[in-house]
Design a protein around this motif. Structure first.
Motif, PDB file in Angstrom:
ATOM      1  N   CYS A 202       0.848  -1.179   0.000  1.00 64.69           N
ATOM      2  CA  CYS A 202       0.000   0.000   0.000  1.00 64.69           C
ATOM      3  C   CYS A 202       0.891   1.239   0.000  1.00 64.69           C
ATOM      4  O   CYS A 202       1.780   1.378   0.841  1.00 64.69           O
ATOM      5  N   LEU A 203       0.640   2.144  -0.939  1.00 58.38           N
ATOM      6  CA  LEU A 203       1.419   3.380  -1.043  1.00 58.38           C
ATOM      7  C   LEU A 203       0.808   4.499  -0.210  1.00 58.38           C
ATOM      8  O   LEU A 203       1.396   5.581  -0.108  1.00 58.38           O
ATOM      9  N   GLY A 204      -0.347   4.228   0.370  1.00 58.94           N
ATOM     10  CA  GLY A 204      -0.998   5.217   1.212  1.00 58.94           C
ATOM     11  C   GLY A 204      -2.509   5.120   1.117  1.00 58.94           C
ATOM     12  O   GLY A 204      -3.058   4.547   0.166  1.00 58.94           O
ATOM     13  N   VAL A 205      -3.175   5.668   2.117  1.00 58.53           N
ATOM     14  CA  VAL A 205      -4.637   5.764   2.133  1.00 58.53           C
ATOM     15  C   VAL A 205      -4.986   7.242   2.257  1.00 58.53           C
ATOM     16  O   VAL A 205      -4.573   7.914   3.207  1.00 58.53           O
ATOM     17  N   VAL A 206      -5.722   7.735   1.291  1.00 55.99           N
ATOM     18  CA  VAL A 206      -6.085   9.147   1.261  1.00 55.99           C
ATOM     19  C   VAL A 206      -7.516   9.293   1.758  1.00 55.99           C
ATOM     20  O   VAL A 206      -8.442   8.730   1.160  1.00 55.99           O
ATOM     21  N   PRO A 207      -7.725  10.020   2.843  1.00 61.34           N
ATOM     22  CA  PRO A 207      -9.085  10.199   3.343  1.00 61.34           C
ATOM     23  C   PRO A 207      -9.892  11.106   2.426  1.00 61.34           C
ATOM     24  O   PRO A 207      -9.358  11.731   1.507  1.00 61.34           O
ATOM     25  N   HIS A 208     -11.187  11.152   2.677  1.00 62.05           N
ATOM     26  CA  HIS A 208     -12.045  12.063   1.921  1.00 62.05           C
ATOM     27  C   HIS A 208     -11.693  13.488   2.331  1.00 62.05           C
ATOM     28  O   HIS A 208     -11.878  13.880   3.483  1.00 62.05           O
ATOM     29  N   LEU A 209     -11.167  14.282   1.399  1.00 61.83           N
ATOM     30  CA  LEU A 209     -10.690  15.625   1.704  1.00 61.83           C
ATOM     31  C   LEU A 209     -11.617  16.675   1.095  1.00 61.83           C
ATOM     32  O   LEU A 209     -12.038  16.544  -0.061  1.00 61.83           O
ATOM     33  N   PRO A 210     -11.925  17.754   1.846  1.00 61.71           N
ATOM     34  CA  PRO A 210     -12.793  18.801   1.303  1.00 61.71           C
ATOM     35  C   PRO A 210     -12.142  19.581   0.164  1.00 61.71           C
ATOM     36  O   PRO A 210     -12.814  20.052  -0.743  1.00 61.71           O
ATOM     37  N   ALA A 211     -10.814  19.733   0.229  1.00 57.08           N
ATOM     38  CA  ALA A 211     -10.090  20.457  -0.826  1.00 57.08           C
ATOM     39  C   ALA A 211      -8.884  19.617  -1.233  1.00 57.08           C
ATOM     40  O   ALA A 211      -7.777  19.806  -0.716  1.00 57.08           O
ATOM     41  N   PRO A 212      -9.101  18.669  -2.143  1.00 54.22           N
ATOM     42  CA  PRO A 212      -8.053  17.687  -2.453  1.00 54.22           C
ATOM     43  C   PRO A 212      -6.958  18.233  -3.384  1.00 54.22           C
ATOM     44  O   PRO A 212      -6.844  17.847  -4.536  1.00 54.22           O
ATOM     45  N   ALA A 213      -6.138  19.150  -2.870  1.00 57.51           N
ATOM     46  CA  ALA A 213      -5.013  19.662  -3.643  1.00 57.51           C
ATOM     47  C   ALA A 213      -3.879  18.644  -3.631  1.00 57.51           C
ATOM     48  O   ALA A 213      -3.766  17.813  -2.713  1.00 57.51           O
ATOM     49  N   SER A 214      -3.012  18.720  -4.643  1.00 54.13           N
ATOM     50  CA  SER A 214      -1.951  17.724  -4.784  1.00 54.13           C
ATOM     51  C   SER A 214      -1.029  17.676  -3.580  1.00 54.13           C
ATOM     52  O   SER A 214      -0.604  16.603  -3.153  1.00 54.13           O
ATOM     53  N   ASP A 215      -0.694  18.850  -3.016  1.00 52.07           N
ATOM     54  CA  ASP A 215       0.222  18.849  -1.878  1.00 52.07           C
ATOM     55  C   ASP A 215      -0.409  18.189  -0.657  1.00 52.07           C
ATOM     56  O   ASP A 215       0.262  17.480   0.101  1.00 52.07           O
ATOM     57  N   ALA A 216      -1.723  18.399  -0.472  1.00 50.15           N
ATOM     58  CA  ALA A 216      -2.402  17.775   0.657  1.00 50.15           C
ATOM     59  C   ALA A 216      -2.479  16.265   0.480  1.00 50.15           C
ATOM     60  O   ALA A 216      -2.208  15.501   1.424  1.00 50.15           O
ATOM     61  N   ILE A 217      -2.814  15.810  -0.713  1.00 48.38           N
ATOM     62  CA  ILE A 217      -2.903  14.374  -0.962  1.00 48.38           C
ATOM     63  C   ILE A 217      -1.530  13.723  -0.855  1.00 48.38           C
ATOM     64  O   ILE A 217      -1.390  12.620  -0.317  1.00 48.38           O
ATOM     65  N   ALA A 218      -0.504  14.399  -1.349  1.00 49.14           N
ATOM     66  CA  ALA A 218       0.855  13.839  -1.335  1.00 49.14           C
ATOM     67  C   ALA A 218       1.321  13.519   0.078  1.00 49.14           C
ATOM     68  O   ALA A 218       2.126  12.597   0.278  1.00 49.14           O
ATOM     69  N   SER A 219       0.817  14.247   1.055  1.00 51.50           N
ATOM     70  CA  SER A 219       1.257  14.015   2.438  1.00 51.50           C
ATOM     71  C   SER A 219       0.802  12.655   2.961  1.00 51.50           C
ATOM     72  O   SER A 219       1.330  12.170   3.963  1.00 51.50           O
ATOM     73  N   TYR A 220      -0.152  12.017   2.274  1.00 50.66           N
ATOM     74  CA  TYR A 220      -0.642  10.701   2.696  1.00 50.66           C
ATOM     75  C   TYR A 220       0.028   9.556   1.923  1.00 50.66           C
ATOM     76  O   TYR A 220      -0.280   8.390   2.170  1.00 50.66           O
ATOM     77  N   LEU A 221       0.908   9.899   0.983  1.00 47.39           N
ATOM     78  CA  LEU A 221       1.488   8.899   0.091  1.00 47.39           C
ATOM     79  C   LEU A 221       2.989   8.759   0.299  1.00 47.39           C
ATOM     80  O   LEU A 221       3.647   9.666   0.802  1.00 47.39           O
ATOM     81  N   THR A 222       3.507   7.615  -0.097  1.00 50.03           N
ATOM     82  CA  THR A 222       4.950   7.387  -0.065  1.00 50.03           C
ATOM     83  C   THR A 222       5.433   6.914  -1.424  1.00 50.03           C
ATOM     84  O   THR A 222       4.755   6.136  -2.096  1.00 50.03           O
ATOM     85  N   LEU A 223       6.604   7.414  -1.807  1.00 43.32           N
ATOM     86  CA  LEU A 223       7.245   6.953  -3.041  1.00 43.32           C
ATOM     87  C   LEU A 223       8.330   5.921  -2.763  1.00 43.32           C
ATOM     88  O   LEU A 223       8.911   5.375  -3.696  1.00 43.32           O
ATOM     89  N   ASP A 224       8.607   5.663  -1.494  1.00 43.55           N
ATOM     90  CA  ASP A 224       9.755   4.828  -1.146  1.00 43.55           C
ATOM     91  C   ASP A 224       9.716   3.469  -1.826  1.00 43.55           C
ATOM     92  O   ASP A 224      10.728   2.986  -2.331  1.00 43.55           O
ATOM     93  N   VAL A 225       8.544   2.840  -1.830  1.00 44.48           N
ATOM     94  CA  VAL A 225       8.434   1.516  -2.444  1.00 44.48           C
ATOM     95  C   VAL A 225       8.680   1.596  -3.947  1.00 44.48           C
ATOM     96  O   VAL A 225       9.342   0.738  -4.532  1.00 44.48           O
ATOM     97  N   LEU A 226       8.155   2.637  -4.589  1.00 45.73           N
ATOM     98  CA  LEU A 226       8.286   2.775  -6.041  1.00 45.73           C
ATOM     99  C   LEU A 226       9.715   3.092  -6.460  1.00 45.73           C
ATOM    100  O   LEU A 226      10.151   2.694  -7.538  1.00 45.73           O
ATOM    101  N   LEU A 227      10.436   3.803  -5.622  1.00 46.80           N
ATOM    102  CA  LEU A 227      11.791   4.216  -5.967  1.00 46.80           C
ATOM    103  C   LEU A 227      12.863   3.339  -5.345  1.00 46.80           C
ATOM    104  O   LEU A 227      14.041   3.478  -5.662  1.00 46.80           O
ATOM    105  N   GLY A 228      12.447   2.423  -4.463  1.00 46.54           N
ATOM    106  CA  GLY A 228      13.398   1.623  -3.715  1.00 46.54           C
ATOM    107  C   GLY A 228      14.225   0.689  -4.574  1.00 46.54           C
ATOM    108  O   GLY A 228      13.769   0.178  -5.592  1.00 46.54           O
ATOM    109  N   GLU A 229      15.435   0.440  -4.144  1.00 49.13           N
ATOM    110  CA  GLU A 229      16.341  -0.428  -4.895  1.00 49.13           C
ATOM    111  C   GLU A 229      15.972  -1.895  -4.776  1.00 49.13           C
ATOM    112  O   GLU A 229      16.444  -2.719  -5.553  1.00 49.13           O
TER     113      GLU A 229
END
Length: 240
Positions: A202-229
Protein backbone atom coordinates in the motif's frame (compact mmCIF):
# COMPACT_ATOMS: atom_id res chain seq x y z
CA UNK A 1 19.16 8.02 -11.59
CA UNK A 2 17.09 5.20 -13.06
CA UNK A 3 13.98 6.38 -14.89
CA UNK A 4 10.99 4.99 -13.03
CA UNK A 5 7.92 4.62 -15.25
CA UNK A 6 4.52 3.32 -14.14
CA UNK A 7 1.06 2.85 -15.59
CA UNK A 8 -1.66 4.07 -13.24
CA UNK A 9 -5.14 2.60 -13.39
CA UNK A 10 -8.23 2.57 -11.21
CA UNK A 11 -10.85 0.13 -10.02
CA UNK A 12 -13.41 2.07 -12.05
CA UNK A 13 -14.32 5.52 -13.34
CA UNK A 14 -13.98 8.27 -10.72
CA UNK A 15 -11.74 6.17 -8.48
CA UNK A 16 -9.42 9.18 -8.26
CA UNK A 17 -6.64 8.19 -10.67
CA UNK A 18 -5.76 11.73 -11.69
CA UNK A 19 -5.77 13.12 -8.16
CA UNK A 20 -3.49 10.35 -6.97
CA UNK A 21 -1.27 10.60 -10.06
CA UNK A 22 -0.88 14.35 -9.56
CA UNK A 23 -0.07 13.82 -5.89
CA UNK A 24 2.55 11.17 -6.68
CA UNK A 25 4.13 13.49 -9.24
CA UNK A 26 4.04 16.30 -6.69
CA UNK A 27 5.73 14.06 -4.13
CA UNK A 28 8.44 13.30 -6.68
CA UNK A 29 8.97 16.98 -7.37
CA UNK A 30 9.35 17.65 -3.63
CA UNK A 31 12.22 15.16 -3.74
CA UNK A 32 13.78 17.20 -6.56
CA UNK A 33 13.02 14.53 -9.15
CA UNK A 34 12.18 15.40 -12.74
CA UNK A 35 8.67 14.32 -13.68
CA UNK A 36 6.52 13.56 -16.72
CA UNK A 37 3.01 12.30 -17.27
CA UNK A 38 1.04 10.80 -20.11
CA UNK A 39 -2.69 10.67 -20.72
CA UNK A 40 -2.76 8.76 -24.02
CA UNK A 41 -6.45 9.35 -24.67
CA UNK A 42 -8.88 11.60 -22.82
CA UNK A 43 -12.59 12.03 -23.46
CA UNK A 44 -14.64 14.84 -21.97
CA UNK A 45 -12.38 17.56 -23.38
CA UNK A 46 -13.36 21.21 -23.83
CA UNK A 47 -12.89 23.43 -26.85
CA UNK A 48 -10.26 26.14 -26.21
CA UNK A 49 -8.34 28.56 -28.45
CA UNK A 50 -5.44 26.10 -28.32
CA UNK A 51 -7.64 23.14 -29.30
CA UNK A 52 -9.37 20.43 -27.26
CA UNK A 53 -8.10 20.33 -23.70
CA UNK A 54 -8.92 17.83 -20.95
CA UNK A 55 -9.00 18.91 -17.29
CA UNK A 56 -7.31 15.74 -16.06
CA UNK A 57 -4.53 16.08 -18.61
CA UNK A 58 -4.04 19.74 -17.69
CA UNK A 59 -3.77 18.79 -14.02
CA UNK A 60 -1.10 16.21 -14.87
CA UNK A 61 0.71 18.73 -17.05
CA UNK A 62 0.92 21.14 -14.12
CA UNK A 63 2.93 18.54 -12.15
CA UNK A 64 5.46 17.92 -14.95
CA UNK A 65 8.91 19.39 -14.39
CA UNK A 66 10.52 20.52 -16.61
CA UNK A 67 7.40 21.64 -18.46
CA UNK A 68 5.93 19.27 -21.01
CA UNK A 69 3.97 20.24 -24.13
CA UNK A 70 0.29 19.33 -23.94
CA UNK A 71 0.34 17.36 -27.21
CA UNK A 72 3.16 15.17 -25.89
CA UNK A 73 1.20 14.41 -22.74
CA UNK A 74 -2.27 13.98 -24.26
CA UNK A 75 -1.97 13.16 -27.96
CA UNK A 76 -5.66 12.30 -28.36
CA UNK A 77 -8.29 14.55 -26.76
CA UNK A 78 -11.94 13.82 -27.48
CA UNK A 79 -14.93 16.03 -26.75
CA UNK A 80 -17.76 13.70 -25.62
CA UNK A 81 -17.59 12.66 -21.96
CA UNK A 82 -18.16 9.00 -22.80
CA UNK A 83 -16.05 5.85 -23.12
CA UNK A 84 -12.95 6.60 -25.23
CA UNK A 85 -13.70 4.09 -27.98
CA UNK A 86 -17.20 5.51 -28.42
CA UNK A 87 -15.95 9.11 -28.38
CA UNK A 88 -13.26 8.21 -30.92
CA UNK A 89 -15.80 6.53 -33.17
CA UNK A 90 -18.00 9.63 -33.12
CA UNK A 91 -14.98 11.84 -33.89
CA UNK A 92 -13.72 9.57 -36.67
CA UNK A 93 -10.46 8.94 -34.81
CA UNK A 94 -8.78 5.54 -34.90
CA UNK A 95 -7.54 4.41 -31.48
CA UNK A 96 -4.92 1.66 -31.64
CA UNK A 97 -2.38 0.32 -29.20
CA UNK A 98 0.28 0.65 -31.88
CA UNK A 99 -0.26 4.38 -32.36
CA UNK A 100 -0.60 5.16 -28.67
CA UNK A 101 2.48 3.11 -27.78
CA UNK A 102 4.59 5.08 -30.26
CA UNK A 103 3.43 8.34 -28.69
CA UNK A 104 3.99 7.14 -25.14
CA UNK A 105 7.45 5.79 -25.96
CA UNK A 106 8.29 9.22 -27.35
CA UNK A 107 7.14 10.67 -24.04
CA UNK A 108 9.25 8.19 -22.10
CA UNK A 109 12.26 9.14 -24.21
CA UNK A 110 12.40 12.33 -22.13
CA UNK A 111 13.90 10.04 -19.47
CA UNK A 112 12.48 11.91 -16.51
CA UNK A 113 13.22 10.48 -13.07
CA UNK A 114 9.56 9.65 -12.43
CA UNK A 115 6.91 9.19 -15.11
CA UNK A 116 3.28 8.15 -14.85
CA UNK A 117 1.06 7.10 -17.75
CA UNK A 118 -2.58 7.27 -16.76
CA UNK A 119 -5.29 5.14 -18.26
CA UNK A 120 -8.97 5.98 -18.58
CA UNK A 121 -11.65 4.43 -16.43
CA UNK A 122 -10.70 0.93 -15.28
CA UNK A 123 -8.26 -1.72 -16.50
CA UNK A 124 -10.36 -3.16 -19.33
CA UNK A 125 -11.64 0.04 -20.94
CA UNK A 126 -11.82 -0.63 -24.71
CA UNK A 127 -9.83 1.29 -27.31
CA UNK A 128 -11.54 -0.37 -30.27
CA UNK A 129 -13.32 -3.62 -31.05
CA UNK A 130 -10.29 -5.80 -30.27
CA UNK A 131 -7.95 -3.82 -27.98
CA UNK A 132 -8.13 -2.29 -24.51
CA UNK A 133 -6.03 0.24 -22.62
CA UNK A 134 -4.61 -2.65 -20.64
CA UNK A 135 -2.99 -3.81 -23.89
CA UNK A 136 -1.08 -0.53 -24.00
CA UNK A 137 0.37 -1.12 -20.52
CA UNK A 138 1.28 -4.64 -21.64
CA UNK A 139 3.03 -3.50 -24.83
CA UNK A 140 4.99 -0.91 -22.84
CA UNK A 141 5.74 -3.54 -20.16
CA UNK A 142 5.04 -1.12 -17.35
CA UNK A 143 4.51 -1.95 -13.68
CA UNK A 144 1.07 -0.84 -12.53
CA UNK A 145 -0.18 1.37 -9.72
CA UNK A 146 -3.79 0.65 -8.79
CA UNK A 147 -6.01 3.38 -7.34
CA UNK A 148 -8.82 1.81 -5.35
CA UNK A 149 -11.87 4.03 -5.01
CA UNK A 150 -12.84 3.07 -1.46
CA UNK A 151 -16.60 2.66 -1.23
CA UNK A 152 -19.10 -0.18 -1.10
CA UNK A 153 -18.04 -2.81 -3.65
CA UNK A 154 -14.38 -1.82 -3.78
CA UNK A 155 -13.09 -5.18 -2.53
CA UNK A 156 -14.50 -7.05 -5.49
CA UNK A 157 -13.39 -4.39 -7.98
CA UNK A 158 -9.89 -4.24 -6.54
CA UNK A 159 -9.39 -8.02 -6.44
CA UNK A 160 -10.69 -8.52 -9.97
CA UNK A 161 -8.45 -5.73 -11.27
CA UNK A 162 -5.40 -7.15 -9.51
CA UNK A 163 -6.17 -10.59 -10.94
CA UNK A 164 -6.50 -9.14 -14.45
CA UNK A 165 -3.18 -7.31 -14.12
CA UNK A 166 -1.48 -10.54 -13.00
CA UNK A 167 -3.19 -12.48 -15.81
CA UNK A 168 -1.72 -9.99 -18.27
CA UNK A 169 1.75 -10.73 -16.92
CA UNK A 170 2.36 -7.32 -15.39
CA UNK A 171 3.62 -6.37 -11.95
CA UNK A 172 1.30 -4.64 -9.52
CA UNK A 173 3.83 -2.23 -8.03
CA UNK A 174 1.54 -0.81 -5.38
CA UNK A 175 -1.97 0.37 -4.58
CA UNK A 176 -3.52 3.49 -3.10
CA UNK A 177 -6.76 3.59 -1.15
CA UNK A 178 -8.69 6.72 -2.10
CA UNK A 179 -11.70 7.17 0.16
CA UNK A 180 -14.56 8.24 -2.13
CA UNK A 181 -17.41 7.65 0.31
CA UNK A 182 -16.40 8.94 3.77
CA UNK A 183 -19.25 7.08 5.47
CA UNK A 184 -18.29 3.67 4.09
CA UNK A 185 -19.40 1.08 6.62
CA UNK A 186 -16.51 -0.65 8.44
CA UNK A 187 -13.95 1.52 6.64
CA UNK A 188 -10.96 0.26 8.62
CA UNK A 189 -12.01 -3.36 8.10
CA UNK A 190 -12.36 -2.78 4.37
CA UNK A 191 -8.90 -1.22 4.19
CA UNK A 192 -7.47 -4.15 6.15
CA UNK A 193 -9.13 -6.55 3.70
CA UNK A 194 -7.63 -4.69 0.75
CA UNK A 195 -4.23 -4.91 2.37
CA UNK A 196 -4.72 -8.64 2.90
CA UNK A 197 -5.95 -9.50 -0.59
CA UNK A 198 -3.96 -7.22 -2.86
CA UNK A 199 -0.54 -8.71 -3.73
CA UNK A 200 1.34 -5.42 -3.54
CA UNK A 201 2.32 -2.83 -0.94
CA UNK A 202 0.00 0.00 0.00
CA UNK A 203 1.42 3.38 -1.04
CA UNK A 204 -1.00 5.22 1.21
CA UNK A 205 -4.64 5.76 2.13
CA UNK A 206 -6.09 9.15 1.26
CA UNK A 207 -9.09 10.20 3.34
CA UNK A 208 -12.04 12.06 1.92
CA UNK A 209 -10.69 15.63 1.70
CA UNK A 210 -12.79 18.80 1.30
CA UNK A 211 -10.09 20.46 -0.83
CA UNK A 212 -8.05 17.69 -2.45
CA UNK A 213 -5.01 19.66 -3.64
CA UNK A 214 -1.95 17.72 -4.78
CA UNK A 215 0.22 18.85 -1.88
CA UNK A 216 -2.40 17.77 0.66
CA UNK A 217 -2.90 14.37 -0.96
CA UNK A 218 0.85 13.84 -1.33
CA UNK A 219 1.26 14.02 2.44
CA UNK A 220 -0.64 10.70 2.70
CA UNK A 221 1.49 8.90 0.09
CA UNK A 222 4.95 7.39 -0.06
CA UNK A 223 7.25 6.95 -3.04
CA UNK A 224 9.76 4.83 -1.15
CA UNK A 225 8.43 1.52 -2.44
CA UNK A 226 8.29 2.77 -6.04
CA UNK A 227 11.79 4.22 -5.97
CA UNK A 228 13.40 1.62 -3.72
CA UNK A 229 16.34 -0.43 -4.89
CA UNK A 230 14.78 -3.64 -3.60
CA UNK A 231 11.86 -3.67 -6.03
CA UNK A 232 11.90 -4.83 -9.64
CA UNK A 233 11.94 -1.68 -11.76
CA UNK A 234 11.12 -1.48 -15.46
CA UNK A 235 13.72 0.82 -16.96
CA UNK A 236 13.75 2.50 -20.33
CA UNK A 237 16.57 0.19 -21.41
CA UNK A 238 14.49 -2.88 -20.60
CA UNK A 239 11.54 -1.56 -22.63
CA UNK A 240 13.57 -0.89 -25.78
Amino acid sequence: MTSHVFFITGTDTDAGKTRIACALLHAARIRSLTTAAGKPVASGSAVTPAGLRNDDALALQAECHPALDYAALNPIALAPAIAPHLAAREAGVALTVENLSVQMRTLMDHQRDFTLIEGAGGWRVPLNDTESLSDLANVLKLPVILVVGVRLGCLNHARLTAEAIAHDGLELAGWVGNVIEPHTARLDDNLASLDHWLPAPCLGVVPHLPAPASDAIASYLTLDVLLGENRTTTTLTEKS
